[in-house]
Design an enzyme around this catalytic site. Structure first.
Site, mmCIF file in Angstrom:
data_model
loop_
_atom_site.group_PDB
_atom_site.id
_atom_site.type_symbol
_atom_site.label_atom_id
_atom_site.label_comp_id
_atom_site.label_asym_id
_atom_site.label_seq_id
_atom_site.Cartn_x
_atom_site.Cartn_y
_atom_site.Cartn_z
ATOM 1 N N HIS A 115 42.988 43.150 41.343
ATOM 2 C CA HIS A 115 42.448 42.315 40.086
ATOM 3 C C HIS A 115 41.215 41.909 40.085
ATOM 4 C CE1 HIS A 115 43.272 38.814 42.494
ATOM 5 N NE2 HIS A 115 42.558 38.058 42.007
HETATM 6 C C1 UD1 Z 1 41.575 33.943 38.788
HETATM 7 C C2 UD1 Z 1 40.772 33.377 40.015
HETATM 8 C C3 UD1 Z 1 40.790 34.428 40.980
HETATM 9 C C4 UD1 Z 1 42.370 34.438 41.413
HETATM 10 C C5 UD1 Z 1 43.137 34.957 40.088
HETATM 11 C C6 UD1 Z 1 44.632 35.005 40.520
HETATM 12 C C7 UD1 Z 1 38.378 32.427 39.233
HETATM 13 C C8 UD1 Z 1 37.071 32.579 39.187
HETATM 14 N N1 UD1 Z 1 39.116 33.547 39.489
HETATM 15 O O1 UD1 Z 1 41.094 35.293 38.477
HETATM 16 O O2 UD1 Z 1 40.238 33.635 42.330
HETATM 17 O O3 UD1 Z 1 42.588 35.146 42.660
HETATM 18 O O4 UD1 Z 1 42.840 34.030 38.985
HETATM 19 O O5 UD1 Z 1 45.306 35.591 39.282
HETATM 20 O O6 UD1 Z 1 38.919 31.235 38.852
HETATM 21 N N2 UD1 Z 1 44.167 36.778 31.613
HETATM 22 C C9 UD1 Z 1 45.444 36.939 30.693
HETATM 23 N N3 UD1 Z 1 46.364 36.067 30.708
HETATM 24 C C10 UD1 Z 1 46.290 34.774 31.459
HETATM 25 C C11 UD1 Z 1 45.226 34.807 32.422
HETATM 26 C C12 UD1 Z 1 43.989 35.659 32.416
HETATM 27 O O7 UD1 Z 1 45.487 37.799 29.788
HETATM 28 O O8 UD1 Z 1 47.104 34.028 31.609
HETATM 29 C C13 UD1 Z 1 43.155 37.951 31.462
HETATM 30 C C14 UD1 Z 1 42.129 37.464 30.409
HETATM 31 O O9 UD1 Z 1 41.613 38.682 30.068
HETATM 32 C C15 UD1 Z 1 40.981 36.925 31.148
HETATM 33 C C16 UD1 Z 1 41.134 37.762 32.700
HETATM 34 O O10 UD1 Z 1 42.593 38.111 32.795
HETATM 35 O O11 UD1 Z 1 39.814 37.217 30.789
HETATM 36 C C17 UD1 Z 1 40.837 36.895 33.615
HETATM 37 O O12 UD1 Z 1 41.369 35.653 34.039
HETATM 38 P P1 UD1 Z 1 40.681 34.462 34.692
HETATM 39 O O13 UD1 Z 1 41.498 33.483 34.782
HETATM 40 O O14 UD1 Z 1 39.164 34.388 34.244
HETATM 41 O O15 UD1 Z 1 40.361 34.997 36.115
HETATM 42 P P2 UD1 Z 1 41.354 36.064 37.065
HETATM 43 O O16 UD1 Z 1 40.880 37.418 37.110
HETATM 44 O O17 UD1 Z 1 42.713 35.693 36.513
#
Ligand code: UD1
Length: 391
Positions: free
Chosen positions: A220
């Site tokens: 991811h």
């Molecule tokens: C975050 C953490 C990462 C961790 C990961 C575990 C940071 C910088 N990164 O990354 O260290 O390993 O969580 O999962 O904090 N999204 C959804 N639903 C959700 C959450 C996210 O669809 O409930 C999608 C959205 O498109 C979003 C993308 O995932 O833009 C990224 O989510 P984000 O929380 O920004 O970072 P992660 O990649 O989940």
């Protein structure tokens, strides 16, 4: 704010207040054993604050159902966004919440954007911060988590570490050793507590696959998923691997949306499935022949489970999983996925790192209650023997 706060220090507060801030999937299993241990000790009043960084049921609610964590007392809805945006929304929301709760100590786990936002909001209000899982360093400044870790550590009054290397990193950065306490790995407490139930599940059979006969994949990170060429190469390599061995790939929402955007759908022996619950994912790890990942926590869990782990990154902030455990750093090089079947022939160390023993939550709780009591000018609790250890 819609939640109950007992009377403040000037009007009869009896116990110090500790606010734990969580936001994303990997936070929950780290905090749960600490929360449970503090609950047992009855020496502090605890609050659980959720920033809403993760909000999909599949990466959020399901973990609250399986871990000994209460429903959050406060739920922010910072949601997704650019790093600055997301961190800023959490910072602003948390400042107001801390002013309402008036905690004596704020506990922040891990390295996600919510961690940094919470540490900064607390530090600016002169509230002591405890960083759970302090001192990890990948020495890779392109990882957003590396900035979150460093900055949080330097704002913290109490730094709870899980390995000697973490203590060494903090010493090198000039953080006074009196602030640092090696307590072990609280995420492994959660694993050990849930492992029997997880093993009973044999989740792989739901996909028609036998235990020991498949590779589990989780990917991811932006470096791999947000880079189109990298993701195309990864999908092709997984498809090739799937022809040799079945692949189970519970997919993170970020990865899923990128694959859809690019019209990529690795098939053959690759099963792309929805994100799994905590126990089902543990079951899939425990029964896997190997795990391919770019996650931090998975490197640790596979080490304790003794399952070979192949990390598709150039670095790890968790070197103890390589020196003691089953982890191999493959580099950010998708084609190396094809080497996995041959690499399974190697002998692995399979040693459990010191203090990854199921009692880290108890040790963390003891340190937290001491520092919270000092911050609240309350009597320091008498030291007690660990009560909740699963070891
Ligand atoms: C975050 C953490 C990462 C961790 C990961 C575990 C940071 C910088 N990164 O990354 O260290 O390993 O969580 O999962 O904090 N999204 C959804 N639903 C959700 C959450 C996210 O669809 O409930 C999608 C959205 O498109 C979003 C993308 O995932 O833009 C990224 O989510 P984000 O929380 O920004 O970072 P992660 O990649 O989940």
């Amino acid at each position: 704010m819609g939640f109950n706060v007992p009377s403040g220090p000037s009007n009869g507060r009896i116990r110090p207040r500790v606010a734990h801030v969580v936001g994303a999937r990997p936070n929950y299993m780290k905090v749960a054993p600490v929360f449970a241990a503090l609950d047992q000790r009855c020496t502090v009043d605890q609050y659980l604050v959720h920033t809403g960084q993760h909000y999909d049921a599949a990466v959020n609610d399901v973990f609250f159902a399986e871990l000994p964590l209460p429903k959050p007392d406060v739920q922010l809805r910072v949601g997704s966004g650019r790093h600055g945006e997301q961190t800023a929304r959490a910072l602003e929301g948390l400042e107001g919440i801390f002013l309402d709760i008036d905690p004596d100590l704020v506990v922040v786990p891990g390295d996600v954007n919510s961690t940094l936002a919470a540490a900064l909001a607390a530090a600016k209000l002169n509230i002591p911060v405890c960083h759970l899982e302090a001192g990890l360093r990948s020495f890779d400044a392109t990882m957003p988590e590396e900035h979150n870790r460093r900055l949080t550590d330097h704002m913290s009054t109490l730094l709870l570490t899980h390995s000697e290397e973490a203590n060494e990193n903090l010493e090198r950065e000039g953080i006074p050793s009196e602030r640092v306490e090696l307590v072990g790995n609280t995420m492994i407490d959660s694993l050990l507590t849930s492992l029997d139930r997880a093993r009973e599940r044999q989740a792989c059979r739901d996909f028609g696959i036998e235990p020991g006969a498949y590779v589990l994949v989780t990917l991811h990170r932006p470096a791999l998923v947000d880079d189109t060429e990298m993701l195309v190469r990864t999908a092709a390599a997984l498809e090739q691997l799937g022809k040799v061995m079945p692949v189970i790939f519970p997919i993170h929402p970020r990865t899923q949306s990128r694959l859809a955007e690019l019209g990529l759908a690795p098939n053959g022996g690759v099963r792309i499935v929805a994100p799994e619950s905590y126990e089902r994912f543990l079951s899939l790890q425990a029964d896997a022949a190997a795990v391919v990942t770019d996650s931090g926590g998975v490197q640790e869990e596979t080490t304790v489970l003794g399952v070979p782990c192949f990390t598709l990154r150039d670095s790890t902030e968790r070197p103890v999983t390589v020196t003691h455990g089953t982890n191999t750093i493959m580099g950010l090089d998708p084609e190396r996925i094809l080497e996995v079947p041959a690499l399974l022939e190697r002998e692995l160390l399979r040693r459990c790192p010191p203090l990854w023993d199921g009692c880290a939550g108890e040790r963390a709780a003891a340190a937290i209650e001491r520092v919270a009591a000092r911050a609240a000018h309350a009597p320091i609790p008498v030291i007690r023997e660990p009560a909740l250890c699963v070891a």
